[in-house]
Design a protein around this motif. Structure first.
Motif, PDB file in Angstrom:
ATOM      1  N   LEU A  17       0.846  -1.196   0.000  1.00 53.68           N
ATOM      2  CA  LEU A  17       0.000   0.000   0.000  1.00 53.68           C
ATOM      3  C   LEU A  17       0.882   1.246   0.000  1.00 53.68           C
ATOM      4  CD1 LEU A  17      -2.972   1.083   0.255  1.00 53.68           C
ATOM      5  CD2 LEU A  17      -2.502   1.315   2.699  1.00 53.68           C
ATOM      6  N   TYR A  23      -0.019   5.163  -0.393  1.00 52.13           N
ATOM      7  CA  TYR A  23      -1.028   5.528   0.599  1.00 52.13           C
ATOM      8  C   TYR A  23      -0.608   5.026   1.963  1.00 52.13           C
ATOM      9  CZ  TYR A  23      -3.981   6.411  -3.461  1.00 52.13           C
ATOM     10  OH  TYR A  23      -4.491   6.872  -4.636  1.00 52.13           O
ATOM     11  N   ARG A  25      -2.706   4.470   4.903  1.00 53.20           N
ATOM     12  CA  ARG A  25      -3.489   3.449   5.606  1.00 53.20           C
ATOM     13  C   ARG A  25      -4.688   3.002   4.774  1.00 53.20           C
ATOM     14  NH1 ARG A  25      -4.298   8.304   7.894  1.00 53.20           N
ATOM     15  NH2 ARG A  25      -2.539   8.144   9.284  1.00 53.20           N
ATOM     16  N   PHE A  26      -5.187   1.814   5.145  1.00 50.35           N
ATOM     17  CA  PHE A  26      -6.341   1.279   4.442  1.00 50.35           C
ATOM     18  C   PHE A  26      -7.585   2.044   4.825  1.00 50.35           C
ATOM     19  CE2 PHE A  26      -3.527  -2.484   4.276  1.00 50.35           C
ATOM     20  CZ  PHE A  26      -3.512  -2.610   2.907  1.00 50.35           C
ATOM     21  N   ARG A  27      -8.524   2.061   3.920  1.00 52.67           N
ATOM     22  CA  ARG A  27      -9.791   2.714   4.171  1.00 52.67           C
ATOM     23  C   ARG A  27     -10.860   1.690   4.464  1.00 52.67           C
ATOM     24  NH1 ARG A  27     -10.881   5.971  -1.134  1.00 52.67           N
ATOM     25  NH2 ARG A  27      -9.623   7.838  -0.865  1.00 52.67           N
ATOM     26  N   GLN A  30     -11.054  -2.214   3.725  1.00 54.63           N
ATOM     27  CA  GLN A  30     -10.087  -2.725   2.745  1.00 54.63           C
ATOM     28  C   GLN A  30      -9.181  -3.806   3.340  1.00 54.63           C
ATOM     29  OE1 GLN A  30      -8.197   0.917   1.472  1.00 54.63           O
ATOM     30  NE2 GLN A  30      -9.127   0.828  -0.556  1.00 54.63           N
ATOM     31  N   PRO A  48     -19.383   2.344  -1.773  1.00 57.05           N
ATOM     32  CA  PRO A  48     -19.783   3.405  -2.699  1.00 57.05           C
ATOM     33  C   PRO A  48     -18.684   3.708  -3.710  1.00 57.05           C
ATOM     34  CG  PRO A  48     -19.245   4.320  -0.562  1.00 57.05           C
ATOM     35  CD  PRO A  48     -19.243   2.832  -0.410  1.00 57.05           C
ATOM     36  N   THR A  49     -19.074   4.316  -4.791  1.00 61.01           N
ATOM     37  CA  THR A  49     -18.116   4.744  -5.797  1.00 61.01           C
ATOM     38  C   THR A  49     -17.035   5.583  -5.131  1.00 61.01           C
ATOM     39  OG1 THR A  49     -19.940   4.879  -7.311  1.00 61.01           O
ATOM     40  CG2 THR A  49     -17.925   5.991  -7.966  1.00 61.01           C
ATOM     41  N   GLY A  50     -15.813   5.336  -5.538  1.00 67.44           N
ATOM     42  CA  GLY A  50     -14.725   6.116  -4.960  1.00 67.44           C
ATOM     43  C   GLY A  50     -14.292   5.601  -3.599  1.00 67.44           C
ATOM     44  N   GLY A  51     -14.926   4.534  -3.139  1.00 67.62           N
ATOM     45  CA  GLY A  51     -14.592   4.003  -1.826  1.00 67.62           C
ATOM     46  C   GLY A  51     -13.237   3.316  -1.799  1.00 67.62           C
ATOM     47  N   GLY A  52     -12.824   2.826  -2.955  1.00 59.05           N
ATOM     48  CA  GLY A  52     -11.524   2.156  -3.007  1.00 59.05           C
ATOM     49  C   GLY A  52     -11.668   0.660  -3.178  1.00 59.05           C
ATOM     50  N   LYS A  53     -12.548   0.247  -4.062  1.00 58.52           N
ATOM     51  CA  LYS A  53     -12.766  -1.176  -4.277  1.00 58.52           C
ATOM     52  C   LYS A  53     -11.581  -1.846  -4.957  1.00 58.52           C
ATOM     53  CE  LYS A  53     -16.895  -0.454  -6.172  1.00 58.52           C
ATOM     54  NZ  LYS A  53     -17.178   0.877  -5.620  1.00 58.52           N
ATOM     55  N   SER A  54     -10.967  -1.141  -5.906  1.00 54.04           N
ATOM     56  CA  SER A  54      -9.949  -1.807  -6.721  1.00 54.04           C
ATOM     57  C   SER A  54      -8.792  -2.381  -5.902  1.00 54.04           C
ATOM     58  CB  SER A  54      -9.377  -0.861  -7.776  1.00 54.04           C
ATOM     59  OG  SER A  54     -10.289   0.124  -8.118  1.00 54.04           O
ATOM     60  N   LEU A  55      -8.349  -1.603  -4.909  1.00 53.05           N
ATOM     61  CA  LEU A  55      -7.230  -2.092  -4.102  1.00 53.05           C
ATOM     62  C   LEU A  55      -7.537  -3.438  -3.458  1.00 53.05           C
ATOM     63  CD1 LEU A  55      -5.852   0.876  -1.961  1.00 53.05           C
ATOM     64  CD2 LEU A  55      -4.870  -0.247  -3.935  1.00 53.05           C
ATOM     65  N   ARG A 331     -14.844  10.936  -7.349  1.00 49.41           N
ATOM     66  CA  ARG A 331     -14.418   9.576  -6.999  1.00 49.41           C
ATOM     67  C   ARG A 331     -13.112   9.579  -6.230  1.00 49.41           C
ATOM     68  NH1 ARG A 331     -16.380   5.201 -10.946  1.00 49.41           N
ATOM     69  NH2 ARG A 331     -15.010   4.022  -9.622  1.00 49.41           N
ATOM     70  N   HIS A 565      -3.152  11.921  -9.198  1.00 49.61           N
ATOM     71  CA  HIS A 565      -4.492  12.436  -8.961  1.00 49.61           C
ATOM     72  C   HIS A 565      -4.435  13.884  -8.485  1.00 49.61           C
ATOM     73  CE1 HIS A 565      -6.698   8.371  -8.338  1.00 49.61           C
ATOM     74  NE2 HIS A 565      -6.209   8.528  -9.542  1.00 49.61           N
TER      75      HIS A 565
END
Ligand code: ADP
Ligand code: ZN
Length: 715
Positions: A17, A23, A25-27, A30, A48-55, A331, A565
């Motif tokens: 991470l 980054y 810390r995890f959100r 995650q 939710p969108t932008g929550g950080g699903k991909s990681l 996002r 970003h």
């Protein structure tokens, strides 16, 4: 699992991470999701969108042995998703129908050779026997099923290929699976579990809240376009945004109009030639500051993280649609605006569309309920976010949010009972046939032929509404329709009828409190930009960093956000790092990007520091005194706890004042100094250091150049 074991399992993930993604810390959940996959379990993730699903799947795919297969229906996005991963140094590729056979072959070879961490693949491609058998010969780390709500036949994004994904479970029983979605109510969630055979999956459900989005809705008083322009000027200068309109015609007109106002506005709707559509979408993704004006045809799979505003010039037909469309803003977690104007025409049109729909009665009832909820949402006098979340059965927000228009500038309400009685009885007495304009004319006692011919000037309601103006009456009728006290006729003339719901109000048994019409142009106004950037210098640096980012992105033909970003650039503006080490501590800068881009961005920052306000004289004096004591810049910096480049700035200022000789400070020969001066004198931008730095092949650092430049400005 005991905490220590948990931490042990996670420490390599934590490492990735920070090193790869930059980054700290995890959100949300995650870390727990990652842990679940690392242990070989399945997961269903609703975030939710932008929550950080991909990681949640990227990290386990990198940590577990073998290939992580990511199933996604959004072919148009795969290229950018893969570029973003490659920028981080992750071995990622994609397979879909948009690529040539040779390319596909190269990727398949890489899979066979076990050279990849991540493979993005479209569901129909995955289900081909050729792909499945290739995968069964490979070592697999996991399957990630993105946009998992596409299995739902009742949802708006149903994809038949998704149903077949249950095969994965049968063919690869030992490979952990993670299904992810941002849009799933309880019923859809159950469907996902059932159709994808995820009965044993651990469910991770975080709420729907998008706290960084500020929701704002106001009445259209005939000046929606001007208001939009003012909104963009005041709050979103240079930002990317989406403007939604209902019709293609309105899209074209609005885009053209905004472009005439010097904004980079591009249209997008299904009626445009495919090539133009593609180009506009591409520019929106790749360039800074593009505003796309679109029908709702635009947006599915738009994964641009730095969309700063979504503006609606028309009303969406349900809160689901509103949530999804506004959800495309912010996002990246940075502040974003969901801005909407709506008016009487919207309400009438949507009501008519819904009433005349061909759907069966059951379906119609659902649609009616959805539209009622949307209209009710517009007319709210309480916190919009609370109401929105409650609509989705999320009751986690127990306090008003403080980041929506009704929280920021609470609407005034008024007791509209008597006015409502007048308005309703006017409908009743004219035979429930007429539209709003006519009714308002009667209330205001207008002398016109149509009214006289109908004998309506003899009605008791004729002229009883002179205490309010035309706008106020239209506003009242809109709210009465929105609240369901009046319905709109089916024939399309906009005739109004009384409904059952209006009886108690008409009989005076139930008071009616309504939103007061806000004076023209008034909305919750918060200039976010102004508060984000303390001053001109910050704004200039922000722009320079964005230009640098755009330049790098264009060179590699990737979207700007793939480089860094907005949030990361914003940190550069606030912290103004001067060394690679300081830069590397900012969020969003992992090792790979630090190495690839660090120097370039530091260069931009350095140049700006030099251009910024001259340091105060006493601190310059202090550096000068130490210099006269025989210390060099580095020693002074150490002694004073400053950076060397700051001290050099001080000394440059002294040179400019003519109190020190440039040779003394830089230790360079007169000849070299002449050469550098020559370079400045022949530079096209003699006020900038960088072109000279480059012209001299980077041989002299910026501090030296600054001193020589100062000697040129001397006296
Ligand atoms: P989703 O797929 O849920 O919409 P993404 O996976 O695209 O969201 O993540 C949204 C943004 O948040 C991305 O910019 C991502 O890099 C960032 N992000 C994800 N996890 C973290 C984290 N732990 N700390 C900081 N930023 C994060
Ligand atoms: Zn609120």
């Amino acid at each position: 699992m005991p905490d220590s074991a948990h931490n042990d399992a996670l420490s390599p993930a934590q490492d990735l991470l920070s090193k790869v993604f930059g980054y700290e810390r995890f959100r949300f959940a995650q870390d727990e999701i990652i842990c679940q996959l690392l242990e070989g379990g399945d997961a269903l993730v609703l975030m939710p969108t932008g929550g950080g699903k991909s990681l949640c799947y990227q990290i386990p795919a990198m940590l577990r042995e073998g290939l992580g297969v990511v199933v996604s229906p959004l072919i148009a996005l795969m290229h950018d998703q893969v570029s973003a991963m490659q920028q981080l140094g992750v071995r990622a590729e994609f397979l879909n129908s948009s690529m040539s056979q040779e390319e596909a072959y190269r990727v398949e070879q890489a899979v066979r050779n076990g050279e990849l961490d991540l493979l993005y693949v479209a569901p129909e491609r995955l289900m081909m026997e050729r792909t499945l058998s290739m995968l069964s010969q490979s070592r697999l780390a996991l399957f990630a099923i993105d946009e998992a709500h596409c299995v739902s036949q009742w949802g708006h994004d149903f994809r038949p290929e998704y149903i077949q994904l249950s095969v994965l479970h049968e063919r690869f029983p030992d490979v952990p699976r993670i299904a992810l979605t941002a849009t799933a109510d309880n019923a859809t969630r159950r469907e996902i579990v059932e159709r994808l055979a995820l009965g044993n999956a651990r469910q991770f459900i975080t709420g729907f809240d998008r706290p960084n989005i500020c929701y704002r809705i106001s009445e259209n008083q005939g000046n929606a376009r001007d208001r939009l322009l003012r909104f963009i000027h005041n709050e979103h200068e240079g930002d990317a945004g989406i403007v939604y309109c209902l019709s293609r015609k309105k899209v074209d007109e609005t885009a053209k109009w905004l472009a005439q106002k010097d904004l980079k506005a591009l249209p997008y709707h299904a009626g445009l030639p495919a090539e133009e559509r593609r180009q506009n979408q591409e520019r929106f993704l790749r360039e800074d500051s593009v505003i796309i004006v679109a029908t709702i045809a635009f947006g599915m799979g738009i994964d641009k993280p730095d969309v700063r505003f979504v503006a609606h010039l028309n009303l969406p037909k349900s809160l689901e649609a509103y949530y999804q469309e506004t959800g495309r803003a912010g996002r990246d977690g940075q502040p974003a605006n969901a801005w909407m104007v709506y008016g009487l025409q919207d309400v009438i049109m949507l009501r008519q569309m819904q009433e005349s729909s061909e759907a069966n009665e059951n379906h119609k009832r659902i649609e009616r309920h959805k539209l009622d909820s949307m209209l009710g949402f517009c007319e709210l006098t309480r916190c919009r976010r609370q109401a929105l979340l409650e609509y989705f059965d999320d009751h986690s927000l127990t306090q008003p949010c403080g980041n929506c228009d009704t929280c920021l500038t609470p609407p005034e309400t008024w007791d509209a009972s008597i006015a409502t009685q007048k308005a309703l009885s006017c409908v009743h007495r004219t035979g429930q046939r007429f539209g709003v304009n006519y009714l308002v004319d009667i209330l205001l006692g207008k002398d016109n032929e149509r009214i006289r011919n109908a004998g309506h000037d003899k009605l008791t309601t004729f002229g009883i509404g002179k205490d309010l103006d035309q706008n106020a009456w239209r506003n009242l009728y809109r709210q009465l329709i929105a609240h369901g006290l009046l319905s709109v006729d089916l024939e399309g003339y906009g005739g109004l009828h009384l409904t059952e719901a209006c009886r108690p109000v008409l009989r005076g048994e139930q008071p009616l409190m309504l939103r007061k019409l806000v004076a023209r142009g008034g909305t919750a106004k918060r200039d976010r930009k102004a508060s984000q950037f303390a001053g001109k210098a910050d704004k200039a640096l922000w722009q320079a960093l964005r230009d640098k980012r755009q330049q790098l992105a264009t060179q590699q033909s990737v979207p700007a956000y793939v480089i860094f970003h907005d949030a990361t650039l914003m940190e550069m503006v606030s912290y103004r790092p001067e060394t690679l080490e300081q830069l590397g501590r900012l969020s969003g800068i992992g090792e790979r990007k630090l190495e690839a881009y660090g120097d370039e961005f530091l260069g931009v920052i350095r140049e700006h520091l030099a251009d910024e306000n001259a340091p105060a004289t006493d601190t310059i004096d202090e550096s000068l005194q130490l210099f006269r004591l025989g210390m060099d810049a580095e020693q002074i910096a150490n002694q004073r706890g400053l950076t060397t480049s700051t001290v050099m700035n001080h000394l440059a200022k002294v040179i400019e004042l003519g109190e020190l000789d440039v040779r003394e400070v830089t230790g360079l020969d007169a000849e070299v100094i002449t050469a550098i001066r020559f370079a400045f004198e022949h530079s096209e931008e003699p006020n900038k250091l960088k072109p000279v730095f480059e012209a001299l092949n980077g041989e002299y650092d910026y501090a030296v150049l600054r001193c020589v430049k100062a000697s040129l400005n001397q006296g």
